[in-house]
Design an enzyme around this catalytic site. Sequence first.
Site, PDB file in Angstrom:
ATOM      1  N   HIS A   1       2.885   7.008  -3.106  1.00  8.77           N
ATOM      2  CA  HIS A   1       2.609   8.220  -2.487  1.00  8.77           C
ATOM      3  C   HIS A   1       3.211   9.498  -3.357  1.00  8.77           C
ATOM      4  O   HIS A   1       2.983  10.686  -2.880  1.00  8.77           O
ATOM      5  CB  HIS A   1       3.274   8.216  -1.001  1.00  8.77           C
TER       6      HIS A   1
ATOM      7  N   GLU B   1      10.210  -1.117   7.867  1.00  9.54           N
ATOM      8  CA  GLU B   1       8.924  -1.584   7.620  1.00  9.54           C
ATOM      9  C   GLU B   1       8.667  -1.912   6.248  1.00  9.54           C
ATOM     10  O   GLU B   1       8.992  -1.389   5.469  1.00  9.54           O
ATOM     11  CB  GLU B   1       8.015  -0.270   8.096  1.00  9.54           C
TER      12      GLU B   1
END
Length: 425
Positions: free
Chosen positions: A156, A287
């Site tokens: 990202h 995560e």
Amino acid sequence: MKTVINSIHAMEILDSRGNPTVRAYCSLSDGTCCSASVPSGASTGENEAVELRDGDPKRFGGKGVLKAVENVSRIIAPEVCGMDPARQVEIDRLMIALDGTENKSRLGANAILGVSMAVARAAAISAGMPLYKYLGGAEAVRLPAPMMNIINGGKHADNSVDFQEYMIVPMGAPTFAEGLRYNAETFHCLKEILHKRGLATSVGDEGGFAPYLSSNQEACQIIVEAIEAAGYAPGEDIGIAMDPASTSFWHDGKYDLSKSGGGILTSSEMTDLYTVMIAKYPIFLLEDGLAENDWEGFKEHTARLGDKLEIVGDDIYVTNTRYIARGIREKTTNAALIKLNQIGTVTETTEAVRMCRDAGWKCLISHRSGETEDSFLADFAVAMGSGQLKSGSACRGERLAKYNRLLEIEAELGTEAEFGNPFKH
Ligand code: PGA
Ligand code: ZN
């Protein structure tokens, strides 16, 4: 007279990265007319439902979605028109059958999800109910904790950080609105700290800062400083969550942290690294600490960290009950990430949430890195009552659209609204 679907169509719009995506429209016989827009990921799991792209190099570098748009008008609309918009499950199953593939590759999950969301929204409007109540019923009163991604790395951002997302979670806040304020204030303090150190304050795809840092750990250190600078207690008022999205740096069975100069690690060594970080920083959730195909590594990872942390699977489950069921059986993680476009219908996404809840797992409802101004996700998070939502940082309109909608929902619920520490057992 019974209200039915009068027309369904779609168009190609642009997402927050300037890539084409699908917006579907649904109009009903009672005059209701609305639309819904489909998000798009960058660090996608290999088993995600297929986002149909045209592949025509002359348009958007092959990323056009005109085929998906056409599938809505030519294949889905004739079948769905005339149906009762409140029959969401039936409509979603019909589209799944029309597609006929395992992964929605014929019609495109982007075509199917656009219609699924637009139909849900139209039915809610027609019933005179807010979307969260329509989808979640009378008990849809729980606002999610905003898990705000304030440092971006990995796929990202073009910086030196391997891990994709560092999030802050306002665990000590009494309400959603206060939690959002805690986070936004911390975000601004972080900007000042970065600026003072001569680090970049430009942002990544989800609105978090994307500085060049010397290590993946330094991101946690700077966030702790920002939390304190904003006047909050790290670990009490505000905690940290991380999504390394490690599938994106998993090669040949090893984890390649060379973007930050962190070397090449095995699954166990990655878990060692997280153990060190957890001891040093107030991290409550991890995560995709390991990669989508590292089921064995995950077992050890969760056995070692699962009693201290929420261990969330994203790429490994792709919101698909087939993989979530295996994860529950094998104790692969203790929570799942939930993304509507990974599976492609509102019904299947709801089923995934239900499966997690039945197993005593937590669910983290999530946006994608490519988003639109549609705030469907905010209502969906309240409807699912999971208590946790990732919708990016405190900047970029497509991220704030969801948080601002949650402010509206909390105000509308008034004294009915609930907001609790999502990490309390
Ligand atoms: P994506 O990333 O939307 O780019 O896939 C989000 C995530 O990994 O949670
Ligand atoms: Zn993820």
